[in-house]
Motif scaffolding. Structure first.
Motif, mmCIF file in Angstrom:
data_model
loop_
_atom_site.group_PDB
_atom_site.id
_atom_site.type_symbol
_atom_site.label_atom_id
_atom_site.label_comp_id
_atom_site.label_asym_id
_atom_site.label_seq_id
_atom_site.Cartn_x
_atom_site.Cartn_y
_atom_site.Cartn_z
ATOM 1 N N ARG A 80 -16.594 -12.560 37.138
ATOM 2 C CA ARG A 80 -17.034 -13.053 35.737
ATOM 3 C C ARG A 80 -18.524 -13.866 36.173
ATOM 4 N N SER A 81 -18.327 -14.664 37.126
ATOM 5 C CA SER A 81 -19.663 -15.554 37.602
ATOM 6 C C SER A 81 -20.747 -14.360 38.056
ATOM 7 N N GLU B 109 -22.145 -13.309 34.435
ATOM 8 C CA GLU B 109 -22.744 -14.453 34.060
ATOM 9 C C GLU B 109 -24.205 -14.568 34.476
#
Length: 101
Positions: free
Chosen positions: A29-30, A33
């Protein structure tokens, strides 16, 4: 920038994968993002547990660096990782533009 396909093949230990999956997904997810990971998800049944990840990067080495601290890799839950440049023939125009990094 180019697109890179990453194929993960995981150990055949569902309980351990499930235990550590939240940290693995947080890491991915990082990367999403940050604008590096375009799309990812588990591969369907057949061929053992694994996943497909598509990255936008300047070089395969950059993708390797981003995946170095994936908790699944650190815990040796990935038995094979293949990173290849990917040149889609159709549909690339449907990929949402990513923010400049």
């Amino acid at each position: 920038m180019s697109l890179f396909a990453v194929i993960y093949r995981y150990v055949d230990d569902t309980a351990t994968l499930d235990e550590h999956r939240p940290r693995h997904r947080d890491h991915l997810r990082s990367l999403h993002e940050a604008g590096h990971l375009v799309i990812s998800g588990p591969l369907a049944e057949g061929g053992g547990p694994g996943a497909l990840l598509i990255f936008r990067a300047d070089a395969a080495e950059q993708v390797e660096e981003w995946l170095e601290n994936d908790p699944f890799r650190v815990l040796e839950l990935i038995v094979e990782r293949e990173i290849r440049a990917w040149n889609p023939a159709f549909g690339a125009d449907r990929l949402a533009p990513l923010p400049a990094v």
